[in-house]
Design a protein around this motif. Structure first.
Motif, PDB file in Angstrom:
ATOM      1  N   VAL A 220       0.858  -1.187   0.000  1.00  0.00           N
ATOM      2  CA  VAL A 220       0.000   0.000   0.000  1.00  0.00           C
ATOM      3  C   VAL A 220       0.893   1.236   0.000  1.00  0.00           C
ATOM      4  O   VAL A 220       1.821   1.330   0.803  1.00  0.00           O
ATOM      5  CB  VAL A 220      -0.931   0.014   1.234  1.00  0.00           C
ATOM      6  N   THR A 322      -3.625   7.159  -3.100  1.00  0.00           N
ATOM      7  CA  THR A 322      -3.248   5.846  -2.585  1.00  0.00           C
ATOM      8  C   THR A 322      -3.233   4.779  -3.674  1.00  0.00           C
ATOM      9  O   THR A 322      -3.820   4.952  -4.733  1.00  0.00           O
ATOM     10  CB  THR A 322      -4.241   5.371  -1.493  1.00  0.00           C
ATOM     11  N   LEU A 324      -3.105   0.261  -3.893  1.00  0.00           N
ATOM     12  CA  LEU A 324      -2.962  -1.040  -3.238  1.00  0.00           C
ATOM     13  C   LEU A 324      -2.615  -2.053  -4.319  1.00  0.00           C
ATOM     14  O   LEU A 324      -3.399  -2.270  -5.250  1.00  0.00           O
ATOM     15  CB  LEU A 324      -4.250  -1.435  -2.507  1.00  0.00           C
TER      16      LEU A 324
END
Lengths: 415, 415
Positions: A220, A322, A324
């Motif tokens: 992440v 972000t 992931l």
């Protein structure tokens, strides 16, 4: 059949002396693939196999197998194999791996010494680099022996010094030319320490594993804005570490909620990097390495979805960017009902208290189970500690679990 | 008086070429004390001082002062000094520090070239290691020049390679023997970039600083229990990183609540270490470095108290063991009303829009203010960015702020 506790203990203690770490509480051991300690551990193992009269083979990635073919048995009959690994994590203990290798050897010794009527060859196996401690890929040797990874790909892996597995194995004289193919085995058994406290809590000496956890790994990345910790007002910050903190607590909450129902869900952010990681600079980037495990693949996916929802919320509420990346997804492995039943029966025959449980750690058996019937037995871990010099299993428990292993091997090799 | 924008710009751009970092957006610069880049920056500075006819002194910790004594003035008259620092953070910008050093030099040049009737010597000063980038202690040179740190203690500080400041300075030929004593100055002025957006937002070109923030630094240690990320159930964990996550969010909340009232409170956890920091191990220890600032010492203490309450709660609720070591506590520094009034008046005389504000970053002026009248002026920072290659102040703003500086120096040196 007579399992010899002192003979087993002597092998485990001798093996524990290779790569022994001093100055720690307990018995520490660092055994990485291709080191001088590894060479000595492997040479001792081969010597013990040969002393038992087994025919030793070493394959291209250094997996070692010693085969005993009973008198009158066709050597081409698919054997029953048992074993584990000899490598360790950095400053690990002396039981994680070696108990399964030397337990298998002791099982074969005790069967040979008995009058058991065995109809198949028996193999004692040591897989290379189960821990991934030097080349970064766990259960490597069994991945090759089960066709999940080609020998070439494995041999080209490099360690932190840029040296390949091929070179490291050649250095210690364990780059073999034989083939060890798990799909040719009629069955496989691995004895391992539990690395948890369920056996101790249930006052049982053997765990009969019904499934091995799946593992999802993800990286992440959370991007905020690095800025001066003095002159950037609280309301003007996009602090990547604060966002990562919320994320980690979300992961903990989601995993805990699932675990409350399943008892098997775990989610961990064990590794974190903050950039620029300076006391007087608001963190601009945070990277986390996630480890999510369960015996149910849907629940693993649910936890990952929970992580994605958390990140989406943090993008909205905190203005971070972000990502992931789920770069590894090993689904859970149910083990062979055949083997489970055989282990349960052997425990009963040996009058050993056994319970059924899952394995929350990865093992070579997860690979082998994809190509043949496979079973996994646990011995009790004091305090549930492993990957540490404090890792401990009482010698009598080692012997008792090995006794059950020997009985299962005998029954499977007879049937 | 005529501040020459191009002459100032040429000095700043030449200085920015020492330690220039390529391959970044903007103009990056890494200038650590005692490096080859530092030697070149210092030699260029001395050359510029001498070209202006100033008498150069270098003290034991490498602080540099160039003094101009007007004709007919007793050289023993306490001078008016102005300056800042030439060192930078890792990959910092070209204005933070150098603007105050070369702004002071340009101010003295413009005063000399005018027909101003100056009654005191003027000093242009460069302090060593303001950023603490190599020896870990910020405002080091001014700490020595103000008697807060002995030259011996400073010279014994070692960098990451174990080399002392004494050796580093000797290597570059800047271990001097003169004394630079700030308590002998009649007054001190520092021009610095704002590192924030308040000037831009107020459409002002000069900030008149009324106080410099205090700083509390603390190390927080949170001990949990390292364990296997697979086999340790969620309910059995004492995860030090999860506890640290709650702590960081508490710090953020407490600082934000205070900032809502004060506008000046900030609290940052910029540095974090997790042990053993492995993907598949539940974190056993977390260490955080805190930076808490305000212009009010009581509010700083309130934030630290909030941190201690958070840790006490985490000990109760999560079973971690914690420690908070407040190893540095610099109280806020109110600046001299004399200097504040002089800067305000000079800005008015020069027809430059100025506002009063506090400094949320530490500066050498905080040390000097303890031993003599001290003033601090800010020039606007584009986007509030600093400690980064994107740090920028328009050349015209550099010149305008320097003009105000020159006027204040002239007035203080005349009165």
């Amino acid at each position: 059949m007579n399992v010899d506790q002192e003979r087993l203990r002597a092998d485990l203690e001798t093996n524990g002396s290779f790569g022994a770490v001093s100055g720690v509480e307990g018995r520490g051991r660092t055994l990485f693939t291709g080191t001088e300690s590894d060479r000595r551990a492997r040479e001792y193992f081969v010597e013990r196999l040969e002393a038992t009269g087994l025919d030793v083979r070493v394959d291209r990635v250094g997996n070692i197998a010693g085969q005993w073919t009973p008198v009158g048995c066709d050597p081409a009959t698919p054997p029953i194999a048992a074993g584990s690994h000899l490598d360790s994590v950095d400053t690990g203990g002396i039981f994680d791996g070696p108990l399964g290798v030397y337990g298998a050897l002791e099982a074969v010794r005790s069967i040979r010494e008995s009058d058991a009527d065995v109809g198949r060859p028996l193999e004692v196996v040591c897989f290379t680099e189960e821990e991934g401690g030097r080349f970064g890929r766990g259960t490597l040797g069994s991945s090759v022996a089960t066709g999940r990874c080609s020998p070439t790909d494995a041999l080209e892996l490099v360690d932190d010094d840029g040296i390949s597995l091929a070179d490291r194995l050649r250095d210690i004289g364990f780059a073999g030319e034989d083939t060890i193919d798990a799909s040719g085995w009629d069955g496989w058994l691995e004895l391992h320490i539990e690395q948890d406290t369920r056996l101790v809590e249930a006052n049982a000496t053997v765990g009969v594993v019904d499934s091995i956890t799946g593992i999802a790994n993800a990286t992440v990345t959370i991007d905020g804005e690095a800025n001066h910790a003095g002159s950037t007002a609280m309301r003007d910050r996009t602090d990547a570490f604060c966002a990562a903190a919320e994320f980690v607590l979300d992961l903990e909450r989601v995993a805990t909620e699932h675990a409350r129902e399943s008892g098997t869900t775990v989610g961990t952010a064990g590794e974190l990097t903050v950039e620029p990681n300076a006391r007087n600079i608001v963190p601009g980037e945070a990277r986390l390495e996630l480890d999510i495990r369960d015996v149910d693949h849907d629940r693993m996916n649910d936890v990952v979805s929970g992580c994605r929802s958390s990140l989406a919320r943090l993008e909205r509420e905190r203005g971070v960017v972000t990502e992931l990346d789920r770069y590894r997804d090993v689904p859970p492995t149910p083990l062979s009902p055949n083997c489970i039943a055989a282990v349960e029966m052997a425990a009963g025959d040996c009058d050993v208290s056994a319970i059924g449980l899952h394995s929350a750690a990865m093992h070579d058996t997860a690979n082998v189970a994809r190509v043949t019937d496979a079973g996994l037995l646990f011995a009790p871990s004091v305090g549930g500690v492993s990957h540490s010099p404090q890792e401990w299993t009482d010698w009598s428990d080692c012997a008792t679990a090995t006794h059950v292993l020997a009985d299962v091997v005998r029954v499977l090799a007879t049937s």
